[in-house]
Write a protein that holds these residues in place. Sequence first.
Motif, PDB file in Angstrom:
ATOM      1  N   SER A  30       0.819  -1.204   0.000  1.00 30.35           N
ATOM      2  CA  SER A  30       0.000   0.000   0.000  1.00 30.35           C
ATOM      3  C   SER A  30       0.857   1.260   0.000  1.00 30.35           C
ATOM      4  O   SER A  30       1.894   1.323   0.659  1.00 30.35           O
ATOM      5  N   VAL A  31       0.391   2.254  -0.744  1.00 28.76           N
ATOM      6  CA  VAL A  31       0.914   3.614  -0.631  1.00 28.76           C
ATOM      7  C   VAL A  31      -0.007   4.351   0.331  1.00 28.76           C
ATOM      8  O   VAL A  31      -1.233   4.305   0.187  1.00 28.76           O
ATOM      9  N   LEU A  32       0.562   5.019   1.319  1.00 29.85           N
ATOM     10  CA  LEU A  32      -0.236   5.746   2.303  1.00 29.85           C
ATOM     11  C   LEU A  32      -0.198   7.244   2.011  1.00 29.85           C
ATOM     12  O   LEU A  32       0.871   7.800   1.746  1.00 29.85           O
ATOM     13  N   LEU A  33      -1.356   7.873   2.077  1.00 31.91           N
ATOM     14  CA  LEU A  33      -1.484   9.324   1.957  1.00 31.91           C
ATOM     15  C   LEU A  33      -1.971   9.842   3.301  1.00 31.91           C
ATOM     16  O   LEU A  33      -3.056   9.472   3.755  1.00 31.91           O
ATOM     17  N   LEU A  34      -1.187  10.699   3.949  1.00 31.55           N
ATOM     18  CA  LEU A  34      -1.511  11.211   5.274  1.00 31.55           C
ATOM     19  C   LEU A  34      -2.017  12.648   5.165  1.00 31.55           C
ATOM     20  O   LEU A  34      -1.330  13.513   4.606  1.00 31.55           O
ATOM     21  N   VAL A  35      -3.210  12.897   5.725  1.00 33.87           N
ATOM     22  CA  VAL A  35      -3.884  14.187   5.560  1.00 33.87           C
ATOM     23  C   VAL A  35      -4.250  14.740   6.940  1.00 33.87           C
ATOM     24  O   VAL A  35      -4.990  14.111   7.702  1.00 33.87           O
ATOM     25  N   HIS A  36      -3.748  15.920   7.241  1.00 32.69           N
ATOM     26  CA  HIS A  36      -3.913  16.547   8.545  1.00 32.69           C
ATOM     27  C   HIS A  36      -5.271  17.231   8.679  1.00 32.69           C
ATOM     28  O   HIS A  36      -6.072  17.293   7.736  1.00 32.69           O
ATOM     29  N   GLY A  37      -5.497  17.803   9.849  1.00 32.70           N
ATOM     30  CA  GLY A  37      -6.753  18.472  10.138  1.00 32.70           C
ATOM     31  C   GLY A  37      -6.699  19.981   9.974  1.00 32.70           C
ATOM     32  O   GLY A  37      -5.698  20.561   9.555  1.00 32.70           O
ATOM     33  N   TRP A  38      -7.803  20.617  10.355  1.00 29.54           N
ATOM     34  CA  TRP A  38      -7.999  22.073  10.240  1.00 29.54           C
ATOM     35  C   TRP A  38      -6.974  22.822  11.078  1.00 29.54           C
ATOM     36  O   TRP A  38      -6.753  22.509  12.251  1.00 29.54           O
ATOM     37  N   GLY A  39      -6.314  23.819  10.465  1.00 27.58           N
ATOM     38  CA  GLY A  39      -5.360  24.621  11.193  1.00 27.58           C
ATOM     39  C   GLY A  39      -4.089  23.886  11.577  1.00 27.58           C
ATOM     40  O   GLY A  39      -3.337  24.354  12.440  1.00 27.58           O
ATOM     41  N   SER A  40      -3.815  22.782  10.924  1.00 32.40           N
ATOM     42  CA  SER A  40      -2.632  21.990  11.234  1.00 32.40           C
ATOM     43  C   SER A  40      -1.769  21.900   9.975  1.00 32.40           C
ATOM     44  O   SER A  40      -1.908  22.694   9.047  1.00 32.40           O
ATOM     45  N   ASP A  41      -0.870  20.954   9.919  1.00 33.14           N
ATOM     46  CA  ASP A  41      -0.111  20.675   8.701  1.00 33.14           C
ATOM     47  C   ASP A  41       0.482  19.269   8.810  1.00 33.14           C
ATOM     48  O   ASP A  41       0.215  18.552   9.783  1.00 33.14           O
ATOM     49  N   SER A  42       1.276  18.877   7.828  1.00 28.69           N
ATOM     50  CA  SER A  42       1.738  17.496   7.763  1.00 28.69           C
ATOM     51  C   SER A  42       2.729  17.130   8.859  1.00 28.69           C
ATOM     52  O   SER A  42       3.007  15.940   9.070  1.00 28.69           O
ATOM     53  N   HIS A  43       3.257  18.130   9.601  1.00 23.89           N
ATOM     54  CA  HIS A  43       4.096  17.802  10.748  1.00 23.89           C
ATOM     55  C   HIS A  43       3.318  17.003  11.792  1.00 23.89           C
ATOM     56  O   HIS A  43       3.915  16.334  12.642  1.00 23.89           O
ATOM     57  N   GLU A  44       2.005  17.054  11.729  1.00 24.12           N
ATOM     58  CA  GLU A  44       1.141  16.270  12.618  1.00 24.12           C
ATOM     59  C   GLU A  44       1.488  14.784  12.576  1.00 24.12           C
ATOM     60  O   GLU A  44       1.258  14.054  13.547  1.00 24.12           O
ATOM     61  N   TRP A  45       2.029  14.333  11.459  1.00 25.58           N
ATOM     62  CA  TRP A  45       2.331  12.919  11.265  1.00 25.58           C
ATOM     63  C   TRP A  45       3.781  12.577  11.580  1.00 25.58           C
ATOM     64  O   TRP A  45       4.237  11.466  11.272  1.00 25.58           O
ATOM     65  N   SER A  46       4.504  13.505  12.208  1.00 29.64           N
ATOM     66  CA  SER A  46       5.906  13.239  12.542  1.00 29.64           C
ATOM     67  C   SER A  46       6.057  12.064  13.504  1.00 29.64           C
ATOM     68  O   SER A  46       7.085  11.389  13.510  1.00 29.64           O
ATOM     69  N   HIS A  47       5.033  11.826  14.325  1.00 29.23           N
ATOM     70  CA  HIS A  47       5.062  10.677  15.228  1.00 29.23           C
ATOM     71  C   HIS A  47       5.020   9.351  14.477  1.00 29.23           C
ATOM     72  O   HIS A  47       5.436   8.319  15.005  1.00 29.23           O
ATOM     73  N   HIS A  48       4.473   9.366  13.281  1.00 28.26           N
ATOM     74  CA  HIS A  48       4.086   8.129  12.618  1.00 28.26           C
ATOM     75  C   HIS A  48       4.926   7.780  11.388  1.00 28.26           C
ATOM     76  O   HIS A  48       5.084   6.604  11.061  1.00 28.26           O
ATOM     77  N   ILE A  49       5.423   8.791  10.695  1.00 24.83           N
ATOM     78  CA  ILE A  49       6.100   8.549   9.421  1.00 24.83           C
ATOM     79  C   ILE A  49       7.307   7.614   9.548  1.00 24.83           C
ATOM     80  O   ILE A  49       7.465   6.704   8.715  1.00 24.83           O
ATOM     81  N   PRO A  50       8.175   7.768  10.550  1.00 27.72           N
ATOM     82  CA  PRO A  50       9.336   6.877  10.604  1.00 27.72           C
ATOM     83  C   PRO A  50       8.982   5.394  10.608  1.00 27.72           C
ATOM     84  O   PRO A  50       9.644   4.587   9.940  1.00 27.72           O
ATOM     85  N   LYS A  51       7.939   5.013  11.355  1.00 31.30           N
ATOM     86  CA  LYS A  51       7.527   3.607  11.371  1.00 31.30           C
ATOM     87  C   LYS A  51       6.783   3.221  10.101  1.00 31.30           C
ATOM     88  O   LYS A  51       6.987   2.138   9.548  1.00 31.30           O
ATOM     89  N   LEU A  52       5.910   4.085   9.620  1.00 31.26           N
ATOM     90  CA  LEU A  52       5.115   3.761   8.440  1.00 31.26           C
ATOM     91  C   LEU A  52       5.990   3.546   7.208  1.00 31.26           C
ATOM     92  O   LEU A  52       5.731   2.659   6.392  1.00 31.26           O
ATOM     93  N   ARG A  53       7.045   4.338   7.058  1.00 25.99           N
ATOM     94  CA  ARG A  53       7.858   4.215   5.853  1.00 25.99           C
ATOM     95  C   ARG A  53       8.736   2.968   5.864  1.00 25.99           C
ATOM     96  O   ARG A  53       9.335   2.636   4.841  1.00 25.99           O
ATOM     97  N   GLU A  54       8.795   2.270   6.989  1.00 28.44           N
ATOM     98  CA  GLU A  54       9.492   0.989   7.003  1.00 28.44           C
ATOM     99  C   GLU A  54       8.743  -0.049   6.177  1.00 28.44           C
ATOM    100  O   GLU A  54       9.343  -1.013   5.688  1.00 28.44           O
ATOM    101  N   ARG A  55       7.419   0.153   6.028  1.00 34.43           N
ATOM    102  CA  ARG A  55       6.594  -0.837   5.336  1.00 34.43           C
ATOM    103  C   ARG A  55       5.912  -0.292   4.087  1.00 34.43           C
ATOM    104  O   ARG A  55       5.398  -1.064   3.288  1.00 34.43           O
ATOM    105  N   HIS A  56       5.875   1.030   3.940  1.00 35.17           N
ATOM    106  CA  HIS A  56       5.072   1.632   2.889  1.00 35.17           C
ATOM    107  C   HIS A  56       5.782   2.824   2.265  1.00 35.17           C
ATOM    108  O   HIS A  56       6.673   3.422   2.865  1.00 35.17           O
ATOM    109  N   ARG A  57       5.332   3.180   1.087  1.00 36.70           N
ATOM    110  CA  ARG A  57       5.608   4.504   0.563  1.00 36.70           C
ATOM    111  C   ARG A  57       4.627   5.449   1.240  1.00 36.70           C
ATOM    112  O   ARG A  57       3.413   5.187   1.246  1.00 36.70           O
ATOM    113  N   VAL A  58       5.114   6.546   1.805  1.00 34.26           N
ATOM    114  CA  VAL A  58       4.287   7.430   2.620  1.00 34.26           C
ATOM    115  C   VAL A  58       4.347   8.847   2.065  1.00 34.26           C
ATOM    116  O   VAL A  58       5.416   9.462   2.010  1.00 34.26           O
TER     117      VAL A  58
END
Length: 277
Positions: A30-58
């Motif tokens: 799977s290719v994962l597309l991560l989409v943040h919420g209102w008034g936020s930005d993609s840094h919201e996913w900084s907790h998750h990207i390091p682990k997710l990219r071990e298994r997926h294109r993120v």
Amino acid sequence: MAFADVDGVRLFYTDDTDDTDAKDDTSDGSVLLLVHGWGSDSHEWSHHIPKLRERHRVIAVDLRGHGYSSSRDTGNTPRRMAADLAELLAGLGTGPVVAVGHSMGGQVVSHLAVEHPEAVRALVAVDPGYGFAEPVASGFPAMVAALRDGDTGAVAVEIDRWSYTPATPALIREWHRRRTLATPPHVLVEAFEAMFAVPGAIGVRPNSDGYLARRGCPVLSFWFDPGQAAWESGLFKDPRSRTVVWEGSGHRLHEERPAEFLLVVHNWLKALAGARA
């Protein structure tokens, strides 16, 4: 990092993957597309990207008017943001993705799944910004008026207070306060109004019901409110869909409990891959 020009705006996004042998053993493709919420930005996913990219294109994107992405004077709505993402994915040649959206991002990825179904393999909606019933729904017009007529950033920060519990780490609160204040006021107003206060807005019932029932793909949704989870489960079309309820969590439960969130998502994607095999 990269930028893409889409519909007159410049979108910032990152496109990450780890080229390791372990990735070949554990990825479901799977290719994962991560989409943040209102008034936020993609840094919201900084907790998750390091682990997710071990298994997926993120792919993690700043929606128009948020983070490092530009905006237009008008058109800064979840539906238009979804169209931006469809164009971005087509340009990147990703094929169908697993679209993961938090809050307003849950609306955006749902619009993507309904209006551009060829782009979406599956959805993960994290305490999504849709399906609010009375009495919450009746308060949205006044919130829009306050955003429009007052100090927009300060009002947005005040609205965001409901997102937290006493257990929410102070770092999460402060990070989002600062990101909200950095978002252009006209974007905050237009996006919020489009979510909850225009005719047909899927942030409120019953508008949400028929629209969300058009999502034909599998959906995994996280909620802290069991009532919302029970409501959404009645709209699922794919039998592999499910809801997860974490009572006691705040609105940003994926940031409060990142390791558990990643485990649940991984196991669900693994089960989807097994069902396809």
